[in-house]
Design a protein around this motif. Structure first.
Motif, short mmCIF file in Angstrom:
data_model
loop_
_atom_site.label_atom_id
_atom_site.label_comp_id
_atom_site.label_asym_id
_atom_site.label_seq_id
_atom_site.Cartn_x
_atom_site.Cartn_y
_atom_site.Cartn_z
N MET A 1 64.05 66.61 24.83
CA MET A 1 63.04 65.66 25.24
C MET A 1 62.50 64.90 24.04
O MET A 1 62.13 65.50 23.04
N GLN A 2 62.49 63.58 24.13
CA GLN A 2 61.86 62.73 23.13
C GLN A 2 60.83 61.86 23.83
O GLN A 2 61.02 61.47 24.98
N LYS A 3 59.75 61.57 23.12
CA LYS A 3 58.69 60.75 23.70
C LYS A 3 58.32 59.63 22.74
O LYS A 3 58.25 59.84 21.52
N VAL A 4 58.07 58.46 23.31
CA VAL A 4 57.59 57.30 22.56
C VAL A 4 56.37 56.78 23.29
O VAL A 4 56.39 56.59 24.51
N ASP A 5 55.29 56.56 22.56
CA ASP A 5 54.05 56.07 23.16
C ASP A 5 53.89 54.58 22.94
O ASP A 5 54.08 54.08 21.83
N VAL A 6 53.54 53.88 24.01
CA VAL A 6 53.19 52.46 23.92
C VAL A 6 51.67 52.39 23.92
O VAL A 6 51.02 52.70 24.93
N GLN A 7 51.09 52.01 22.80
CA GLN A 7 49.65 52.06 22.61
C GLN A 7 49.00 50.75 23.05
O GLN A 7 49.07 49.73 22.35
N LEU A 8 48.37 50.79 24.23
CA LEU A 8 47.71 49.60 24.77
C LEU A 8 46.35 49.97 25.36
O LEU A 8 45.98 49.52 26.44
N GLY A 9 45.61 50.79 24.65
CA GLY A 9 44.28 51.18 25.11
C GLY A 9 44.34 51.91 26.43
O GLY A 9 45.10 52.88 26.60
N GLU A 10 43.56 51.44 27.40
CA GLU A 10 43.51 52.11 28.71
C GLU A 10 44.83 52.00 29.47
O GLU A 10 45.06 52.75 30.42
N ARG A 11 45.68 51.07 29.07
CA ARG A 11 46.97 50.88 29.76
C ARG A 11 48.13 51.47 28.96
O ARG A 11 49.29 51.11 29.18
N SER A 12 47.81 52.36 28.04
CA SER A 12 48.87 53.04 27.28
C SER A 12 49.73 53.91 28.19
O SER A 12 49.26 54.38 29.23
N TYR A 13 50.96 54.11 27.80
CA TYR A 13 51.85 54.96 28.59
C TYR A 13 52.93 55.54 27.69
O TYR A 13 53.09 55.14 26.53
N THR A 14 53.67 56.48 28.26
CA THR A 14 54.68 57.21 27.50
C THR A 14 56.07 56.92 28.03
O THR A 14 56.29 56.83 29.25
N ILE A 15 57.01 56.76 27.13
CA ILE A 15 58.43 56.68 27.45
C ILE A 15 59.02 58.06 27.19
O ILE A 15 58.98 58.55 26.06
N SER A 16 59.53 58.70 28.22
CA SER A 16 60.12 60.03 28.09
C SER A 16 61.64 59.92 28.17
O SER A 16 62.17 59.27 29.07
N ILE A 17 62.32 60.58 27.23
CA ILE A 17 63.78 60.47 27.13
C ILE A 17 64.37 61.87 27.16
O ILE A 17 64.03 62.72 26.33
N ASP A 18 65.26 62.12 28.11
CA ASP A 18 65.90 63.42 28.24
C ASP A 18 67.24 63.21 28.94
O ASP A 18 67.56 62.08 29.35
N ASN A 19 68.00 64.27 29.12
CA ASN A 19 69.28 64.15 29.84
C ASN A 19 69.22 64.83 31.20
O ASN A 19 70.25 65.16 31.78
N ASN A 20 68.00 65.01 31.72
CA ASN A 20 67.82 65.68 33.01
C ASN A 20 66.56 65.14 33.68
O ASN A 20 65.48 65.19 33.09
N PHE A 21 66.69 64.63 34.90
CA PHE A 21 65.52 64.10 35.60
C PHE A 21 64.43 65.16 35.76
O PHE A 21 63.24 64.85 35.67
N ALA A 22 64.81 66.40 35.96
CA ALA A 22 63.83 67.45 36.24
C ALA A 22 62.87 67.67 35.08
O ALA A 22 61.75 68.16 35.29
N ASN A 23 63.27 67.32 33.88
CA ASN A 23 62.41 67.54 32.72
C ASN A 23 61.45 66.39 32.43
O ASN A 23 60.61 66.50 31.54
N LEU A 24 61.59 65.29 33.17
CA LEU A 24 60.96 64.06 32.71
C LEU A 24 59.53 63.84 33.18
O LEU A 24 58.73 63.25 32.45
N ALA A 25 59.17 64.26 34.38
CA ALA A 25 57.90 63.78 34.93
C ALA A 25 57.16 64.81 35.78
O ALA A 25 56.92 64.58 36.96
N PRO A 26 56.75 65.93 35.22
CA PRO A 26 55.99 66.89 36.02
C PRO A 26 54.66 66.33 36.53
O PRO A 26 54.14 66.80 37.54
#
Length: 356
Positions: A1-26
């Motif tokens: 799992m790798q994560k990249v954050d897009v920093q936009l204040g209240e609208r910030s979000y994370t890009i999650s990178i993995d090779n399995n859907f099950a690991n990406l978005a609990p």
């Protein structure tokens, strides 16, 4: 799992990178109303695979025909009609499952339906994983210009499963590599050398190399978007190759060439113009062309297309200011800048004297 954050204040979000859907978005487990927007090609492969991410929801879906030619106001209206017919409420989560066409269309719908609903990106092409799913640009095309109708609308999350690239046609993978190479050429020449070094592993879809490459591109874009979300300055550099490339797509008719193919040629043309201005050497131009060709990308415009055919489309480019066409051109090998002093006579001279 790798994560990249897009920093936009209240609208910030994370890009999650993995090779399995099950690991990406609990964190999606509590969602109760979910509509997946996709096309028949992608849905047949991955719609069932993402449904377990929403155990509390009765997941609905709407399929758009596959292809850039369907990134239109007509498709936009069809998705809206489906949502209204299904009595979808404002607490819905729209899921863009597909490439750039699906991501752009879904984001635009999300911005407009009931004045705005949440959406996430689940990009399934290399191009969408490294570029179009990140940064909140959403739009549809018009016959007179690409991406001319849309808004900036950031997703809540971007979920990237690298394993889906194994089902991607070779031509689509190559098109994505054009955007990868673009990142190297705009501000990271070390990344260019890395791509040259690892091109065999990239072509063989080695998981660790793919994850590293995609995360690097996402981090570069996230950093730029965080500083210039609505393209008032620095973000325009991400359009390297796109002024020429968008003209090719519009002139040919959307869907004839893939976006990345047109961008590849656009980067070569921008580099040729830079060489004519003394910013690049012939050897540096050759290295750019060689890397693009190594990933089976075109490096010349359509045979019948002349520079005069580019001009009308470029005059409608979103970077135009006060009627002046602005170009993103290399200032040296691995750096670009927005240039506003290119005149039509210069374009005619460069591109009718053997530069392509």
């Amino acid at each position: 799992m790798q994560k990249v954050d897009v920093q936009l204040g209240e609208r910030s979000y994370t890009i999650s990178i993995d090779n399995n859907f099950a690991n990406l978005a609990p964190s999606l487990a509590a969602r109760q109303q979910v509509v997946v927007i996709s096309n028949s090609t992608v849905a047949s492969l991955y719609l069932a695979a993402i449904q377990p991410l929403f155990p509390a929801a009765n997941v609905q879906h709407f399929l758009v025909p596959d292809g850039e030619e369907y990134k239109t106001l007509s498709s936009f209206e069809q998705v809206l009609t489906f949502l209204l017919q299904q009595h979808v409420s404002r607490d819905v989560l729209l899921v863009a499952l597909g490439g750039g066409v699906i991501g752009d269309l879904t984001g635009f719908v999300a911005a407009c339906y009931q004045r705005g609903v949440a959406f996430i990106q689940v990009p399934t092409t290399l191009l969408s994983q490294v570029d179009s799913s990140v940064g909140g640009k959403t739009a549809v095309n018009h016959s007179l210009g690409k991406n001319m109708i849309g808004v900036f609308n950031q997703p809540e999350q971007v979920l990237i499963n690298t394993s889906v690239l194994s089902s991607l046609p070779a031509r689509e993978f190559s098109a994505g590599m054009a955007e990868v190479i673009k990142y190297a050429l705009i501000s990271d020449i070390d990344f260019f050398h890395w791509l040259v070094q690892y091109q065999r592993q990239i072509k063989q879809l080695e998981p660790a190399i793919l994850a590293k490459m995609i995360a690097h591109c996402c981090q570069m874009k996230a950093d730029i978007v965080s500083r210039d979300e609505t393209e008032q300055g620095e973000r325009a550099l991400l359009n390297f190759g796109h002024t020429f490339g968008h003209a090719i797509e519009a002139w040919l008719g959307y869907g004839r060439w893939l976006h990345g193919e047109a961008v590849a040629v656009g980067m070569v043309m921008a580099s040729q113009l830079a060489q004519a201005r003394g910013s690049l050497t012939a050897e540096q131009l050759h290295r750019i062309i060689s890397l693009l060709q190594a990933f089976n990308l075109p490096t010349q415009p359509p045979t019948a297309m002349k520079i005069a055919d580019f001009i009308p489309f470029m005059k409608r480019d979103k970077k135009v200011r006060n009627g002046c066409i602005r170009f993103v051109l290399p200032t040296t090998f691995g750096q670009v800048a927005v240039v506003d002093d290119v005149i039509e006579a210069e374009l005619t001279e460069v591109f009718t004297n053997g530069h392509y």
